[in-house]
Design an enzyme around this catalytic site. Sequence first.
Site, PDB file in Angstrom:
ATOM      1  N   ILE A  65       0.844  -1.200   0.000  1.00 45.96           N
ATOM      2  CA  ILE A  65       0.000   0.000   0.000  1.00 45.96           C
ATOM      3  C   ILE A  65       0.875   1.245   0.000  1.00 45.96           C
ATOM      4  O   ILE A  65       0.619   2.211  -0.708  1.00 45.96           O
ATOM      5  CB  ILE A  65      -0.928   0.021   1.226  1.00 45.96           C
ATOM      6  CG1 ILE A  65      -1.887  -1.167   1.205  1.00 45.96           C
ATOM      7  CG2 ILE A  65      -1.695   1.338   1.302  1.00 45.96           C
ATOM      8  CD1 ILE A  65      -2.649  -1.348   2.501  1.00 45.96           C
ATOM      9  N   SER A  66       1.913   1.227   0.832  1.00 43.39           N
ATOM     10  CA  SER A  66       2.812   2.379   0.905  1.00 43.39           C
ATOM     11  C   SER A  66       4.171   1.943   1.429  1.00 43.39           C
ATOM     12  O   SER A  66       4.310   0.887   2.052  1.00 43.39           O
ATOM     13  CB  SER A  66       2.229   3.472   1.810  1.00 43.39           C
ATOM     14  OG  SER A  66       2.211   3.037   3.155  1.00 43.39           O
TER      15      SER A  66
ATOM     16  N   ALA B 290       9.157   1.573   7.354  1.00 43.93           N
ATOM     17  CA  ALA B 290       8.225   0.456   7.239  1.00 43.93           C
ATOM     18  C   ALA B 290       7.517   0.434   5.892  1.00 43.93           C
ATOM     19  O   ALA B 290       7.402   1.457   5.216  1.00 43.93           O
ATOM     20  CB  ALA B 290       7.181   0.527   8.356  1.00 43.93           C
TER      21      ALA B 290
ATOM     22  N   ASP C 179       4.348  13.743  15.073  1.00 39.94           N
ATOM     23  CA  ASP C 179       4.698  13.931  13.660  1.00 39.94           C
ATOM     24  C   ASP C 179       3.442  14.239  12.861  1.00 39.94           C
ATOM     25  O   ASP C 179       3.246  13.729  11.765  1.00 39.94           O
ATOM     26  CB  ASP C 179       5.399  12.685  13.112  1.00 39.94           C
ATOM     27  CG  ASP C 179       6.077  12.933  11.771  1.00 39.94           C
ATOM     28  OD1 ASP C 179       6.377  14.098  11.456  1.00 39.94           O
ATOM     29  OD2 ASP C 179       6.288  11.961  11.024  1.00 39.94           O
TER      30      ASP C 179
ATOM     31  N   LYS D 296      10.002   5.472   5.405  1.00 34.79           N
ATOM     32  CA  LYS D 296      11.436   5.407   5.713  1.00 34.79           C
ATOM     33  C   LYS D 296      11.780   4.190   6.555  1.00 34.79           C
ATOM     34  O   LYS D 296      12.863   3.633   6.437  1.00 34.79           O
ATOM     35  CB  LYS D 296      11.865   6.687   6.452  1.00 34.79           C
ATOM     36  CG  LYS D 296      11.906   7.916   5.570  1.00 34.79           C
ATOM     37  CD  LYS D 296      12.360   9.138   6.326  1.00 34.79           C
ATOM     38  CE  LYS D 296      11.308   9.617   7.308  1.00 34.79           C
ATOM     39  NZ  LYS D 296      11.666  10.900   7.954  1.00 34.79           N
TER      40      LYS D 296
ATOM     41  N   LYS E 277       1.687  -3.557   8.787  1.00 34.27           N
ATOM     42  CA  LYS E 277       2.788  -2.594   8.760  1.00 34.27           C
ATOM     43  C   LYS E 277       4.033  -3.340   9.202  1.00 34.27           C
ATOM     44  O   LYS E 277       4.143  -3.744  10.362  1.00 34.27           O
ATOM     45  CB  LYS E 277       2.496  -1.420   9.685  1.00 34.27           C
ATOM     46  CG  LYS E 277       3.518  -0.285   9.576  1.00 34.27           C
ATOM     47  CD  LYS E 277       3.039   0.944  10.339  1.00 34.27           C
ATOM     48  CE  LYS E 277       3.913   2.153  10.077  1.00 34.27           C
ATOM     49  NZ  LYS E 277       3.404   3.364  10.770  1.00 34.27           N
TER      50      LYS E 277
ATOM     51  N   ASP F 238       0.144   6.622  11.602  1.00 28.11           N
ATOM     52  CA  ASP F 238       1.585   6.673  11.896  1.00 28.11           C
ATOM     53  C   ASP F 238       1.857   7.213  13.291  1.00 28.11           C
ATOM     54  O   ASP F 238       2.464   8.268  13.478  1.00 28.11           O
ATOM     55  CB  ASP F 238       2.325   7.518  10.860  1.00 28.11           C
ATOM     56  CG  ASP F 238       2.369   6.849   9.498  1.00 28.11           C
ATOM     57  OD1 ASP F 238       2.202   5.622   9.445  1.00 28.11           O
ATOM     58  OD2 ASP F 238       2.567   7.548   8.496  1.00 28.11           O
TER      59      ASP F 238
END
Length: 259
Positions: free
Chosen positions: A60-61, A66, A195, A64, A81, A214
């Site tokens: 999916i993505s 994971a 973040d 940096k 993840k 995240d």
Amino acid sequence: MSKDYSKKIKSIDDKLEKMRIKRKDSDYTKVKEDVFDTPTLISLYNLSNKDILYALGGAISTGKEANIFFAESSDKPIALKIYRITTSTFRAMEEYILGDPRFKNIRHEKRDIIMAWTRKEYRNLIRAQNAGIRVPSPITTEKNILVMDFLGENEVSYPLLKEVKLDTEQAHQIYETIKSYMRKLYKHGNLVHGDLSEYNIMIDPNNIEPIFIDMGQSVTLDHPRAEYFLNRDIKNITRFFKRFKISDSPEDLSAFVRN
């Protein structure tokens, strides 16, 4: 390692090999080398053995530290993840985790930091959810793998805030919800995201609702840098929404979150 155990791991590895058709060969080879090392294959085997993981789909993505994969349990879509053990920049994790009193006995070894980080994100998601914030519902962890509910449709995850075209009314609606979430996280979850920006907020297009994601770097309020992280989150959010003529200053948002 038993013969049956080795066969099971090879079977998982063979299934990953078949995923080559979903990616360019060079991309597949890099993902396989970076993500699916033997310890991770063993963790996937354990999740399969516990009937948590039924099938593993495509990526999916990629971040940096994971990669996130679409997957299926026996009854619903899920997301895995997988924190990369060999190539993640774990030094960046240290400033968030080593000051967290929940993980004060963690050794300064890369593998230990990554395993603790995975558990930390799981626990932070539970805290946030309990505080009334919409996040991916955490299911379990297995070493360096975090299992969560999948948020999206047809194997495509919901877009990030930075990817969504908003009109002024939608932007104001989203901003007010984000404000509320930040306050709930601070006051009821005893957490700072750490973040928060348009890159770590999903938007559910069905109801234009923000979703915090995240949260591995989220810290408790007694972390020595919690206030610094909160102020940075506040500046990121007010900066992004300024383009929609939302007049709140960082001082305004700070006062709302803290009081």
